[in-house]
Design a protein around this motif. Structure first.
Motif, PDB file in Angstrom:
ATOM      1  N   PRO A 138       0.816  -1.228   0.000  1.00 25.87           N
ATOM      2  CA  PRO A 138       0.000   0.000   0.000  1.00 25.87           C
ATOM      3  C   PRO A 138       0.844   1.270   0.000  1.00 25.87           C
ATOM      4  O   PRO A 138       1.666   1.485   0.900  1.00 25.87           O
ATOM      5  CB  PRO A 138      -0.816  -0.126   1.294  1.00 25.87           C
ATOM      6  N   LEU A 139       0.601   2.111  -0.981  1.00 27.70           N
ATOM      7  CA  LEU A 139       1.377   3.344  -1.089  1.00 27.70           C
ATOM      8  C   LEU A 139       1.103   4.290   0.081  1.00 27.70           C
ATOM      9  O   LEU A 139       1.985   5.043   0.491  1.00 27.70           O
ATOM     10  CB  LEU A 139       1.070   4.040  -2.410  1.00 27.70           C
ATOM     11  N   GLN A 140      -0.115   4.248   0.598  1.00 31.44           N
ATOM     12  CA  GLN A 140      -0.435   5.132   1.719  1.00 31.44           C
ATOM     13  C   GLN A 140       0.452   4.836   2.923  1.00 31.44           C
ATOM     14  O   GLN A 140       0.960   5.746   3.587  1.00 31.44           O
ATOM     15  CB  GLN A 140      -1.905   4.990   2.110  1.00 31.44           C
ATOM     16  N   ILE A 141       0.664   3.540   3.202  1.00 36.41           N
ATOM     17  CA  ILE A 141       1.536   3.160   4.321  1.00 36.41           C
ATOM     18  C   ILE A 141       2.957   3.635   4.052  1.00 36.41           C
ATOM     19  O   ILE A 141       3.628   4.203   4.921  1.00 36.41           O
ATOM     20  CB  ILE A 141       1.508   1.642   4.535  1.00 36.41           C
ATOM     21  N   ALA A 142       3.438   3.391   2.828  1.00 35.18           N
ATOM     22  CA  ALA A 142       4.796   3.800   2.473  1.00 35.18           C
ATOM     23  C   ALA A 142       4.970   5.308   2.615  1.00 35.18           C
ATOM     24  O   ALA A 142       5.979   5.783   3.161  1.00 35.18           O
ATOM     25  CB  ALA A 142       5.117   3.361   1.047  1.00 35.18           C
ATOM     26  N   GLN A 143       3.992   6.076   2.158  1.00 38.30           N
ATOM     27  CA  GLN A 143       4.096   7.529   2.227  1.00 38.30           C
ATOM     28  C   GLN A 143       4.016   8.031   3.658  1.00 38.30           C
ATOM     29  O   GLN A 143       4.713   8.987   4.032  1.00 38.30           O
ATOM     30  CB  GLN A 143       3.007   8.164   1.361  1.00 38.30           C
ATOM     31  N   GLU A 144       3.205   7.397   4.469  1.00 35.59           N
ATOM     32  CA  GLU A 144       3.120   7.795   5.875  1.00 35.59           C
ATOM     33  C   GLU A 144       4.440   7.572   6.599  1.00 35.59           C
ATOM     34  O   GLU A 144       4.814   8.332   7.496  1.00 35.59           O
ATOM     35  CB  GLU A 144       1.997   7.018   6.574  1.00 35.59           C
ATOM     36  N   ILE A 145       5.155   6.524   6.207  1.00 34.09           N
ATOM     37  CA  ILE A 145       6.461   6.230   6.807  1.00 34.09           C
ATOM     38  C   ILE A 145       7.523   7.195   6.283  1.00 34.09           C
ATOM     39  O   ILE A 145       8.523   7.447   6.958  1.00 34.09           O
ATOM     40  CB  ILE A 145       6.847   4.760   6.544  1.00 34.09           C
ATOM     41  N   GLY A 146       7.287   7.752   5.086  1.00 33.41           N
ATOM     42  CA  GLY A 146       8.235   8.725   4.552  1.00 33.41           C
ATOM     43  C   GLY A 146       8.935   8.312   3.280  1.00 33.41           C
ATOM     44  O   GLY A 146       9.878   8.986   2.836  1.00 33.41           O
ATOM     45  N   VAL A 147       8.507   7.208   2.663  1.00 38.02           N
ATOM     46  CA  VAL A 147       9.125   6.778   1.404  1.00 38.02           C
ATOM     47  C   VAL A 147       8.852   7.831   0.332  1.00 38.02           C
ATOM     48  O   VAL A 147       7.724   8.271   0.150  1.00 38.02           O
ATOM     49  CB  VAL A 147       8.573   5.403   0.962  1.00 38.02           C
ATOM     50  N   GLN A 148       9.893   8.219  -0.395  1.00 43.19           N
ATOM     51  CA  GLN A 148       9.786   9.293  -1.370  1.00 43.19           C
ATOM     52  C   GLN A 148       9.431   8.768  -2.756  1.00 43.19           C
ATOM     53  O   GLN A 148       9.636   7.599  -3.070  1.00 43.19           O
ATOM     54  CB  GLN A 148      11.105  10.059  -1.441  1.00 43.19           C
ATOM     55  N   LEU A 149       8.901   9.694  -3.565  1.00 47.66           N
ATOM     56  CA  LEU A 149       8.686   9.385  -4.972  1.00 47.66           C
ATOM     57  C   LEU A 149      10.023   9.284  -5.686  1.00 47.66           C
ATOM     58  O   LEU A 149      11.043   9.769  -5.182  1.00 47.66           O
ATOM     59  CB  LEU A 149       7.820  10.469  -5.617  1.00 47.66           C
ATOM     60  N   ASP A 150      10.019   8.645  -6.844  1.00 48.76           N
ATOM     61  CA  ASP A 150      11.219   8.428  -7.663  1.00 48.76           C
ATOM     62  C   ASP A 150      12.154   9.631  -7.598  1.00 48.76           C
ATOM     63  O   ASP A 150      11.856  10.706  -8.122  1.00 48.76           O
ATOM     64  CB  ASP A 150      10.797   8.163  -9.108  1.00 48.76           C
ATOM     65  N   HIS A 151      13.287   9.445  -6.957  1.00 55.27           N
ATOM     66  CA  HIS A 151      14.243  10.532  -6.751  1.00 55.27           C
ATOM     67  C   HIS A 151      15.317  10.558  -7.829  1.00 55.27           C
ATOM     68  O   HIS A 151      16.187  11.422  -7.809  1.00 55.27           O
ATOM     69  CB  HIS A 151      14.903  10.382  -5.378  1.00 55.27           C
ATOM     70  N   ARG A 152      15.249   9.611  -8.780  1.00 53.17           N
ATOM     71  CA  ARG A 152      16.303   9.518  -9.794  1.00 53.17           C
ATOM     72  C   ARG A 152      15.803   9.824 -11.198  1.00 53.17           C
ATOM     73  O   ARG A 152      16.559   9.759 -12.158  1.00 53.17           O
ATOM     74  CB  ARG A 152      16.929   8.118  -9.752  1.00 53.17           C
ATOM     75  N   ASN A 153      14.506  10.133 -11.310  1.00 53.76           N
ATOM     76  CA  ASN A 153      13.940  10.498 -12.608  1.00 53.76           C
ATOM     77  C   ASN A 153      14.217   9.419 -13.654  1.00 53.76           C
ATOM     78  O   ASN A 153      14.673   9.697 -14.767  1.00 53.76           O
ATOM     79  CB  ASN A 153      14.504  11.842 -13.073  1.00 53.76           C
ATOM     80  N   LEU A 154      13.921   8.164 -13.296  1.00 52.56           N
ATOM     81  CA  LEU A 154      14.262   7.039 -14.169  1.00 52.56           C
ATOM     82  C   LEU A 154      13.460   6.994 -15.464  1.00 52.56           C
ATOM     83  O   LEU A 154      13.856   6.322 -16.408  1.00 52.56           O
ATOM     84  CB  LEU A 154      14.064   5.721 -13.410  1.00 52.56           C
ATOM     85  N   THR A 155      12.328   7.710 -15.495  1.00 56.15           N
ATOM     86  CA  THR A 155      11.503   7.664 -16.708  1.00 56.15           C
ATOM     87  C   THR A 155      12.066   8.532 -17.833  1.00 56.15           C
ATOM     88  O   THR A 155      11.603   8.445 -18.965  1.00 56.15           O
ATOM     89  CB  THR A 155      10.063   8.109 -16.397  1.00 56.15           C
ATOM     90  N   ASP A 156      13.082   9.345 -17.538  1.00 57.14           N
ATOM     91  CA  ASP A 156      13.715  10.188 -18.549  1.00 57.14           C
ATOM     92  C   ASP A 156      14.799   9.375 -19.267  1.00 57.14           C
ATOM     93  O   ASP A 156      15.976   9.407 -18.907  1.00 57.14           O
ATOM     94  CB  ASP A 156      14.321  11.429 -17.890  1.00 57.14           C
ATOM     95  N   ILE A 157      14.382   8.636 -20.275  1.00 60.32           N
ATOM     96  CA  ILE A 157      15.308   7.769 -21.001  1.00 60.32           C
ATOM     97  C   ILE A 157      16.346   8.585 -21.767  1.00 60.32           C
ATOM     98  O   ILE A 157      17.522   8.219 -21.823  1.00 60.32           O
ATOM     99  CB  ILE A 157      14.536   6.839 -21.950  1.00 60.32           C
ATOM    100  N   ALA A 158      15.935   9.695 -22.348  1.00 57.73           N
ATOM    101  CA  ALA A 158      16.850  10.501 -23.156  1.00 57.73           C
ATOM    102  C   ALA A 158      18.056  10.961 -22.349  1.00 57.73           C
ATOM    103  O   ALA A 158      19.205  10.896 -22.815  1.00 57.73           O
ATOM    104  CB  ALA A 158      16.113  11.703 -23.744  1.00 57.73           C
ATOM    105  N   MET A 159      17.806  11.403 -21.122  1.00 56.98           N
ATOM    106  CA  MET A 159      18.892  11.868 -20.269  1.00 56.98           C
ATOM    107  C   MET A 159      19.840  10.731 -19.930  1.00 56.98           C
ATOM    108  O   MET A 159      21.063  10.866 -20.011  1.00 56.98           O
ATOM    109  CB  MET A 159      18.322  12.493 -18.991  1.00 56.98           C
ATOM    110  N   ARG A 160      19.292   9.586 -19.573  1.00 55.35           N
ATOM    111  CA  ARG A 160      20.135   8.447 -19.207  1.00 55.35           C
ATOM    112  C   ARG A 160      20.790   7.811 -20.430  1.00 55.35           C
ATOM    113  O   ARG A 160      21.870   7.236 -20.328  1.00 55.35           O
ATOM    114  CB  ARG A 160      19.323   7.421 -18.418  1.00 55.35           C
ATOM    115  N   LYS A 161      20.140   7.900 -21.553  1.00 55.04           N
ATOM    116  CA  LYS A 161      20.740   7.395 -22.794  1.00 55.04           C
ATOM    117  C   LYS A 161      22.030   8.152 -23.092  1.00 55.04           C
ATOM    118  O   LYS A 161      23.053   7.556 -23.459  1.00 55.04           O
ATOM    119  CB  LYS A 161      19.750   7.545 -23.944  1.00 55.04           C
TER     120      LYS A 161
END
Length: 304
Positions: A138-161
């Motif tokens: 459950p994302l709600q539990i993760a967010q309540e604990i403090g887990v962050q959203l994608d901090h590495r911007n992995l969906t930006d293929i062009a940048m990593r390419k």
């Protein structure tokens, strides 16, 4: 590659210092031997006795992820179908060592280095069930604990390419002509620049150095959860391409569930990107076994 220092430690932790920190804060462990097992990008790892493993950050960037492990990992016990190390000891910096550290139950097993395709195939369903359950946390539990959203911007293929092209250029002397051209041709044909973001709970750094296998080669343990985050499932699904033989991918997705083409494109890309990074560090460390395993992972990821 000589002179590269992007993974150099900010703090070195010797066996003597680890013993001192552990025994002073956990007297019940004072009589147990402490043996260095190795290190990754962010942590140095020690075996304590035969029952426990302790991880000490070797860079400041690893401190907050380690604290997050201590909070979130106990919450996962009802969701994971593969064994993982649960934190049992929570240490704090002392004796001029500035970082917190964690002690976990020891997981038996070996890194999946040099496995045959037949051995790897044993884990297709096991890994699918594991990731299906993990991604359902459950994302709600993760967010309540403090887990962050994608901090590495992995969906930006062009940048990593662009980064990957530079990496393989730097690695040219360590790749055969066929290996170099296989990666280069893949990148030339990769037209997707970015994929739509998705949000599931992730291990965040799933690759052969963070997996353990039993005597038959079946995956039996998952370690190093320092990159836990909420982000695109392709981040973890990279192992479908880097770890599993191509002919077993359909078996994996039959159990895990269908995913869209964008997700598969990103998963394959990450399945090449991560082993390249591992290979770069292994070259600096003169670890030929890991270099060769990283190459095999890349070759497998490029195969249809």
């Amino acid at each position: 590659m000589e002179g590269s220092n992007q993974w150099d430690a900010e703090w070195e932790v010797s066996e003597e210092l680890a013993q001192k920190l552990i025994s002073s804060q956990f007297p019940q462990l004072a009589t147990k031997g402490v043996k260095k097992l190795g290190y990754g990008w962010d942590n140095t790892v020690f075996l304590v006795g035969t029952e426990y493993v302790f991880r000490f950050p070797r860079r400041e960037i690893a401190i907050n992820p380690l604290r997050m492990e201590g909070k979130i990992l106990p919450e996962l016990k009802d969701y994971l179908s593969i064994a993982y190390s649960i934190p049992l000891f929570f240490g704090e910096g002392d004796f001029n060592y500035p970082a917190p550290f964690l002690g976990y139950n020891y997981l038996p097993g070996e890194f999946p280095i040099g496995l045959s395709d037949k051995q790897r195939a044993l884990s297709a369903t096991t890994l699918a069930q594991f990731l299906k359950s993990l991604h359902a946390f459950p994302l709600q539990i993760a967010q309540e604990i403090g887990v962050q959203l994608d901090h590495r911007n992995l969906t930006d293929i062009a940048m990593r390419k662009e980064k990957l092209q530079q990496f393989i250029s730097n690695l040219a002397l360590h790749l055969s002509e066929d290996e170099y051209h296989a990666i280069s041709n893949y990148l030339e044909q990769l037209r997707t620049e970015r994929v739509k973001q998705k949000h599931v709970f992730l291990h965040g750094d799933l690759h052969f150095k963070n997996m353990l296998v039993d005597e038959n080669g079946r995956v039996s343990g998952i370690i190093d959860w320092g990159d836990i985050n909420i982000g695109h499932p392709a981040c973890d699904l990279n192992i479908v391409y880097s770890f599993l033989p191509p002919e077993t991918r359909s078996d994996f997705f039959k159990e895990y569930g269908d995913v869209d083409e964008e997700t598969k494109i990103l998963a394959r890309f990450i399945a090449i990107f991560i082993p390249v990074l591992i290979m770069m560090q292994a070259i600096d460390d003169k670890d030929e076994k890991v270099v060769n395993e990283a190459k095999v992972n890349i070759k497998r990821a490029l195969a249809d």
